[in-house]
Design a protein around this motif. Structure first.
Motif, PDB file in Angstrom:
ATOM      1  N   ALA A  81      -4.449  -8.480   0.341  1.00 40.55           N
ATOM      2  CA  ALA A  81      -5.192  -7.615   0.956  1.00 40.55           C
ATOM      3  C   ALA A  81      -6.724  -7.769   0.534  1.00 40.55           C
ATOM      4  CB  ALA A  81      -4.776  -6.157   0.825  1.00 40.55           C
ATOM      5  N   PHE A  94      -9.846  -4.554   0.458  1.00 39.39           N
ATOM      6  CA  PHE A  94     -10.182  -4.535  -0.885  1.00 39.39           C
ATOM      7  C   PHE A  94     -10.883  -5.753  -1.462  1.00 39.39           C
ATOM      8  CE2 PHE A  94      -6.355  -2.146  -0.136  1.00 39.39           C
ATOM      9  CZ  PHE A  94      -6.699  -0.886  -0.592  1.00 39.39           C
ATOM     10  N   HIS A 122       0.841  -1.252  -0.075  1.00 38.22           N
ATOM     11  CA  HIS A 122       0.018  -0.144  -0.091  1.00 38.22           C
ATOM     12  C   HIS A 122       0.773   1.147  -0.100  1.00 38.22           C
ATOM     13  CE1 HIS A 122      -3.107   2.622   0.716  1.00 38.22           C
ATOM     14  NE2 HIS A 122      -4.167   1.435   0.971  1.00 38.22           N
ATOM     15  N   SER A 124       0.600  -8.115  -0.513  1.00 38.11           N
ATOM     16  CA  SER A 124      -0.401  -7.317   0.342  1.00 38.11           C
ATOM     17  C   SER A 124      -1.181  -6.237  -0.849  1.00 38.11           C
ATOM     18  CB  SER A 124       0.439  -6.304   1.174  1.00 38.11           C
ATOM     19  OG  SER A 124      -0.551  -5.665   2.004  1.00 38.11           O
ATOM     20  N   PHE A 125      -1.329  -5.216  -0.663  1.00 41.63           N
ATOM     21  CA  PHE A 125      -2.117  -4.272  -1.698  1.00 41.63           C
ATOM     22  C   PHE A 125      -1.486  -4.696  -3.003  1.00 41.63           C
ATOM     23  CE2 PHE A 125      -1.901  -0.423  -4.505  1.00 41.63           C
ATOM     24  CZ  PHE A 125      -3.302  -0.146  -4.628  1.00 41.63           C
ATOM     25  N   GLY A 165      -6.581   2.281  -5.811  1.00 45.90           N
ATOM     26  CA  GLY A 165      -6.397   0.707  -6.280  1.00 45.90           C
ATOM     27  C   GLY A 165      -6.787   0.865  -7.842  1.00 45.90           C
TER      28      GLY A 165
END
Length: 220
Positions: free
Chosen positions: A149, A153, A42, A113-114, A86
């Motif tokens: 994630a 999300f 992120h 992650s993100f 995103g």
């Protein structure tokens, strides 16, 4: 790790994107096996292409003979633009694939992650069966999703024909993205999840194990 590390810039939809290319040693691999594009965590919580998990995945691919492209999303480091929640970040990854992963060669995608969420969204567009078809649609040789994630999300499911080529790795004690949320995402897809006992979100103390898992996945 490799014989060559070089910096370059990709023209992204919001401006230039800062990127780094790691290339395997030519005495071991006369020709790279393909290119992996790796997405970082992120941006609003310190995520960059220099993150240790991202770097570990790049090292694993390079050791198996792949070029590894790491890049900064829009608004991170020297990359132009700003955070887009995103949406635009998926477009950033697609721009890097189009510019840095030669057509006709094997393509792999990885994210942490993100970044793993962004990879899942990109796969939904790149998959040859996507509707409408994307201009960059192509086969994906390997997917690696670490600490994806899915609780913050709405991550897209992975197409069923890619499951055998997908490695999902998650820490048992992940405090940022609880394991239960990842299992809830994976269960309807019958998508296997590799759980690292005692592991947390940033895989502290377990990066060598993560590297081994990625190397084994790429080799297989």
């Amino acid at each position: 790790m490799n014989a060559s590390v070089s910096s370059f810039t990709v023209r992204g939809p919001a401006g230039g994107l800062e990127a780094v290319l790691d290339v395997p040693a030519p005495d071991l691999f006369a020709q790279p096996l393909g290119t992996v594009v790796i997405a970082h965590p992120h941006p609003q919580f310190g995520g960059t292409m220099h993150n240790k998990v991202v770097h570990t995945m790049a090292r694993a691919f390079v050791r198996r003979g792949w070029r590894a492209v790491r890049f900064n999303f829009r608004g991170v480091g020297a990359s132009e633009g700003g955070w887009d929640e995103g949406r635009g970040e998926v477009d950033d990854l697609l721009a890097v694939v189009g510019a840095a992963a030669p057509a006709g060669e094997a393509l792999a995608l990885a994210g942490f992650s993100f970044g793993a969420f962004v990879v899942a969204q990109a796969v939904a567009r790149l998959h040859p069966g996507a509707e409408p078809p994307h201009a960059l649609a192509r086969e994906i040789a390997h997917l690696v999703l670490a600490g994806i994630a899915v609780t913050r999300f709405d991550a897209a499911p992975i197409p069923a024909d890619l499951h055998e080529r997908t490695l999902v790795v998650h820490g048992e004690l992940d405090e940022t993205v609880p394991l239960a949320g990842v299992l809830d995402w994976a269960r309807p897809q019958s998508l296997p999840v590799t759980v690292l006992p005692g592991g947390e979100h940033f895989f502290h103390g377990q990066l060598p194990l993560l590297k081994t898992l990625v190397e084994r996945h790429v080799r297989d």
